[in-house]
Design a protein around this motif. Structure first.
Motif, PDB file in Angstrom:
ATOM      1  N   VAL A  71      85.158  53.937  30.595  1.00  0.00           N
ATOM      2  CA  VAL A  71      84.361  53.344  29.522  1.00  0.00           C
ATOM      3  C   VAL A  71      82.995  54.014  29.565  1.00  0.00           C
ATOM      4  N   VAL A  72      82.556  54.539  28.425  1.00  0.00           N
ATOM      5  CA  VAL A  72      81.265  55.231  28.351  1.00  0.00           C
ATOM      6  C   VAL A  72      80.443  54.626  27.226  1.00  0.00           C
ATOM      7  N   THR A  73      79.168  54.378  27.517  1.00  0.00           N
ATOM      8  CA  THR A  73      78.247  53.889  26.493  1.00  0.00           C
ATOM      9  C   THR A  73      76.936  54.643  26.595  1.00  0.00           C
ATOM     10  N   GLN A  74      76.267  54.758  25.473  1.00  0.00           N
ATOM     11  CA  GLN A  74      74.948  55.376  25.446  1.00  0.00           C
ATOM     12  C   GLN A  74      73.867  54.309  25.347  1.00  0.00           C
ATOM     13  N   SER A  75      74.251  53.068  25.505  1.00  0.00           N
ATOM     14  CA  SER A  75      73.301  51.959  25.497  1.00  0.00           C
ATOM     15  C   SER A  75      72.636  51.851  26.854  1.00  0.00           C
ATOM     16  N   ALA A  76      71.356  51.556  26.852  1.00  0.00           N
ATOM     17  CA  ALA A  76      70.662  51.318  28.116  1.00  0.00           C
ATOM     18  C   ALA A  76      71.222  50.040  28.736  1.00  0.00           C
ATOM     19  N   GLY A  77      71.404  50.040  30.018  1.00  0.00           N
ATOM     20  CA  GLY A  77      71.967  48.887  30.705  1.00  0.00           C
ATOM     21  C   GLY A  77      73.483  48.922  30.687  1.00  0.00           C
ATOM     22  N   VAL A 105     107.235  47.912  37.016  1.00  0.00           N
ATOM     23  CA  VAL A 105     107.448  46.828  37.967  1.00  0.00           C
ATOM     24  C   VAL A 105     106.198  45.955  38.054  1.00  0.00           C
ATOM     25  N   CYS A 106     105.029  46.584  38.136  1.00  0.00           N
ATOM     26  CA  CYS A 106     103.770  45.841  38.160  1.00  0.00           C
ATOM     27  C   CYS A 106     102.626  46.747  37.731  1.00  0.00           C
ATOM     28  N   LEU A 107     101.561  46.140  37.260  1.00  0.00           N
ATOM     29  CA  LEU A 107     100.357  46.861  36.858  1.00  0.00           C
ATOM     30  C   LEU A 107      99.166  46.011  37.263  1.00  0.00           C
ATOM     31  N   ASN A 108      98.370  46.540  38.196  1.00  0.00           N
ATOM     32  CA  ASN A 108      97.264  45.779  38.766  1.00  0.00           C
ATOM     33  C   ASN A 108      95.959  46.560  38.727  1.00  0.00           C
ATOM     34  N   PHE A 109      94.852  45.834  38.679  1.00  0.00           N
ATOM     35  CA  PHE A 109      93.530  46.421  38.827  1.00  0.00           C
ATOM     36  C   PHE A 109      93.332  46.764  40.293  1.00  0.00           C
ATOM     37  N   HIS A 110      92.776  47.952  40.580  1.00  0.00           N
ATOM     38  CA  HIS A 110      92.515  48.356  41.958  1.00  0.00           C
ATOM     39  C   HIS A 110      91.028  48.320  42.275  1.00  0.00           C
ATOM     40  N   LYS A 111      90.219  49.047  41.489  1.00  0.00           N
ATOM     41  CA  LYS A 111      88.780  49.047  41.731  1.00  0.00           C
ATOM     42  C   LYS A 111      88.060  49.662  40.539  1.00  0.00           C
ATOM     43  N   ALA A 112      86.735  49.551  40.550  1.00  0.00           N
ATOM     44  CA  ALA A 112      85.917  50.126  39.485  1.00  0.00           C
ATOM     45  C   ALA A 112      84.620  50.634  40.075  1.00  0.00           C
ATOM     46  N   LYS A 113      84.047  51.602  39.381  1.00  0.00           N
ATOM     47  CA  LYS A 113      82.733  52.111  39.767  1.00  0.00           C
ATOM     48  C   LYS A 113      81.904  52.267  38.508  1.00  0.00           C
ATOM     49  N   ALA A 114      80.748  51.612  38.488  1.00  0.00           N
ATOM     50  CA  ALA A 114      79.813  51.705  37.373  1.00  0.00           C
ATOM     51  C   ALA A 114      78.642  52.569  37.811  1.00  0.00           C
ATOM     52  N   ALA A 115      78.261  53.524  36.958  1.00  0.00           N
ATOM     53  CA  ALA A 115      77.172  54.427  37.327  1.00  0.00           C
ATOM     54  C   ALA A 115      76.445  54.934  36.091  1.00  0.00           C
ATOM     55  N   ARG A 116      75.191  55.276  36.288  1.00  0.00           N
ATOM     56  CA  ARG A 116      74.415  55.953  35.261  1.00  0.00           C
ATOM     57  C   ARG A 116      74.797  57.420  35.323  1.00  0.00           C
ATOM     58  N   VAL A 117      74.931  58.048  34.156  1.00  0.00           N
ATOM     59  CA  VAL A 117      75.269  59.466  34.088  1.00  0.00           C
ATOM     60  C   VAL A 117      73.981  60.235  33.831  1.00  0.00           C
ATOM     61  N   GLY A 118      73.595  61.071  34.774  1.00  0.00           N
ATOM     62  CA  GLY A 118      72.350  61.837  34.632  1.00  0.00           C
ATOM     63  C   GLY A 118      71.134  60.939  34.658  1.00  0.00           C
ATOM     64  N   THR A 119      70.107  61.344  33.943  1.00  0.00           N
ATOM     65  CA  THR A 119      68.862  60.577  33.938  1.00  0.00           C
ATOM     66  C   THR A 119      68.642  59.836  32.626  1.00  0.00           C
ATOM     67  N   GLY A 120      69.571  59.955  31.687  1.00  0.00           N
ATOM     68  CA  GLY A 120      69.439  59.309  30.381  1.00  0.00           C
ATOM     69  C   GLY A 120      69.995  57.900  30.365  1.00  0.00           C
ATOM     70  N   VAL A 122      73.018  57.051  29.308  1.00  0.00           N
ATOM     71  CA  VAL A 122      74.476  56.989  29.351  1.00  0.00           C
ATOM     72  C   VAL A 122      74.931  56.243  30.603  1.00  0.00           C
ATOM     73  N   ARG A 123      75.843  55.306  30.380  1.00  0.00           N
ATOM     74  CA  ARG A 123      76.446  54.536  31.469  1.00  0.00           C
ATOM     75  C   ARG A 123      77.955  54.748  31.414  1.00  0.00           C
ATOM     76  N   GLN A 124      78.591  54.779  32.585  1.00  0.00           N
ATOM     77  CA  GLN A 124      80.031  55.007  32.652  1.00  0.00           C
ATOM     78  C   GLN A 124      80.641  54.084  33.689  1.00  0.00           C
ATOM     79  N   ILE A 125      81.768  53.497  33.334  1.00  0.00           N
ATOM     80  CA  ILE A 125      82.528  52.676  34.274  1.00  0.00           C
ATOM     81  C   ILE A 125      83.919  53.277  34.388  1.00  0.00           C
ATOM     82  N   ASN A 126      84.306  53.641  35.596  1.00  0.00           N
ATOM     83  CA  ASN A 126      85.654  54.138  35.881  1.00  0.00           C
ATOM     84  C   ASN A 126      86.466  52.981  36.447  1.00  0.00           C
ATOM     85  N   LEU A 127      87.485  52.573  35.713  1.00  0.00           N
ATOM     86  CA  LEU A 127      88.380  51.497  36.142  1.00  0.00           C
ATOM     87  C   LEU A 127      89.652  52.146  36.675  1.00  0.00           C
TER      88      LEU A 127
END
Length: 137
Positions: A71-77, A105-120, A122-127
């Protein structure tokens, strides 16, 4: 081991995300299997990397698919990105996906990482999700 279900799983995940009403309310039609050319919208979802491991046993062939939805957004926060990430998770966890080949057979959430991309802004969450697929062809 069988990698034969990988494309079927990817299509089913993409279809599920593309037709989920809650996710569409947040990102609209901006759910991609591959990044489009040109300008990107301020909020979008894209399928990412996949890692597959053997899960075959005496009952048949199968595999564990660990895949990323980004998930990628260009919104601050992170509020907007986290709302979309929650919708992605809600759409996928324990979803009854019908595969063109094999059985989920099954589909489960494992983990996520939320981070700012560069210095702008842009925010990104890898699920990261884990799916167990039986290759019962």
């Amino acid at each position: 081991m069988s990698y034969g279900n990988a494309a079927a799983l990817q299509r089913a995940v993409f279809q599920r995300l593309s037709t989920d009403g809650a996710l569409a309310a947040l990102v609209g039609p901006h759910i991609y299997d591959a990044m489009p050319a040109g300008a990107l919208p301020p909020l979008y979802v894209v399928l990412g990397a996949e890692d597959v491991r053997d899960a075959s046993d005496q009952t048949g062939r199968g595999a564990w698919h660990q895949f990323t939805v980004i998930v990628v957004t260009q919104s601050a926060g992170f509020a907007t990105a986290k709302a979309a990430a929650a919708a992605v998770s809600d759409a996928l966890v324990d979803a009854p996906l019908a595969l063109e080949r094999g059985t989920l057979v099954c589909l489960n959430f494992h983990k996520a990482k939320a981070a700012r991309v560069g210095t702008g802004a842009v925010r990104q969450i890898n699920l990261i999700f884990r799916a167990r697929v039986a290759d019962d062809t």
